[in-house]
Write an enzyme that holds these catalytic residues in place. Structure first.
Site, short mmCIF file in Angstrom:
data_model
loop_
_atom_site.label_atom_id
_atom_site.label_comp_id
_atom_site.label_asym_id
_atom_site.label_seq_id
_atom_site.Cartn_x
_atom_site.Cartn_y
_atom_site.Cartn_z
N SER A 1 -6.93 -0.94 4.89
CA SER A 1 -6.30 0.09 5.37
C SER A 1 -5.16 -0.80 6.53
O SER A 1 -4.43 -1.25 7.14
CB SER A 1 -6.59 1.71 5.97
N ASP B 1 -2.54 5.68 -3.89
CA ASP B 1 -2.23 5.58 -2.65
C ASP B 1 -1.20 5.53 -2.24
O ASP B 1 0.03 5.18 -2.52
CB ASP B 1 -3.01 3.93 -2.45
N HIS C 1 -7.33 6.42 -2.58
CA HIS C 1 -6.95 5.21 -0.45
C HIS C 1 -8.59 5.58 -0.24
O HIS C 1 -8.90 5.91 -0.22
CB HIS C 1 -5.74 6.28 0.20
#
Length: 313
Positions: free
Chosen positions: A159, A254, A284
């Site tokens: 991320s 996501d 996610h």
């Protein structure tokens, strides 16, 4: 096509009334993120050793944590992954990603160096970038003392951490430094404008929401004019050639899915070897949730195997 385990997790979060991240202060959000590890993460596996270190940073020492995998000796020179944790540049730390770093080390046979870069809003963009670059440079400079192979060092993260890893790889090339050996980019944030279709399609209902992304970005980069800076949005760098080979992993539900895919595609089009792997039924953050999402463990094993192969002597 959401995985049943992911659907059950989201239902449980809603049933228990877990507050969305964007409704919390950064300090509260950090505590919640750290505390939920016991519910979603597997127990941290043993490794050969764990060492606390400090890199020289632009604004003071940067805490690091060095993991050496099971079955290795203290004086054995190992390849290494410099790892940047996720958390929207606002939350996350060495402890939230401790289990993942241990799993990657054991699964790959490589050392892992986890980086505790400065967080927003106390330290806004580009503080995290500056720390990420400084930490990677320090690890290479101190490789001999750390019993690491300076020519076999990769960068990676999930991320926000995937964003930082991509930026570190570009920065090294642009500075004329030796290239890193490989990139592990797990659902990376690559464009702060957040206009890809998956932001609309997956922006509500799948844990990471538009409101939470606005919260993270607002703390990290409050001036939208800076979104175009490649250090914030590596997808926008005009030249993605001559970069380390990359594995880009995405999740189908996501909001960041499409910009991760776009980054892999742009790397390939620029002549940089890139592999895109998508867990289409996942959300996610799933790679940290191996206690409740079985595919997370598969993803970790795949990443570790790819790391092992990429850094093999």
């Amino acid at each position: 096509m959401l995985h049943p385990q992911a659907r059950a997790l989201l239902a449980l979060i809603a049933e228990r009334g877990v507050p969305p991240t964007h409704t919390l202060s950064p300090q509260e959000a950090r505590a919640v993120y750290r505390d939920r590890r016991g519910f979603t993460q597997p127990a941290p596996p043993p490794v050969a050793s764990v060492q606390s270190l400090q890199a020289e940073g632009p604004q003071g020492p940067i805490p690091l944590r060095l993991y050496r995998p099971l079955g290795t000796m203290a004086d054995q020179v190992l390849p290494a992954l410099v790892y940047y944790h996720g958390g929207g540049w606002v939350i996350g730390d060495l402890d939230t990603h401790d289990t993942l770093c241990r799993e990657l080390a054991n699964g790959s046979g490589c050392a892992v160096v986890s980086v505790d870069y400065r967080l927003a809003p106390e330290h806004r963009f580009p503080a995290a970038v500056d720390d990420a670059i400084a930490a990677a440079r320090w690890v290479r400079r101190e490789a001999a003392a750390l019993k690491l192979d300076a020519e076999r060092i990769a960068v990676g993260g999930d991320s926000a951490g995937g964003n930082l890893a991509a930026v570190v790889a570009i920065a090294a090339r642009d500075a004329g430094e030796p290239p890193f050996a490989w990139q592990l980019l797990i659902y990376p944030a690559t464009d702060q404008h957040r206009t890809a279709p998956s932001h609309e399609r997956n922006g509500q209902g799948y844990l990471l929401t538009r409101d939470t992304m606005d919260y993270f970005t607002g703390h990290y980069i409050p001036d939208a004019r800076l979104y175009a800076d490649w250090r914030a949005s590596p997808l926008l760098h005009p030249d993605l050639s001559r970069l380390p080979p990359a594995l880009v992993l995405t999740a189908g539900y996501d909001p960041l899915r499409d910009e991760g895919l776009a980054y892999a595609q742009k790397l390939s089009e620029a002549g940089t070897r890139a592999t895109h792997l998508s867990f289409e039924r996942q959300i996610h953050g799933f790679i940290l949730m191996g206690k409740v999402l079985a595919e997370a463990n598969d993803a970790v094993r795949l990443c570790a195997a790819a790391l092992r192969d990429a850094l093999a002597a």
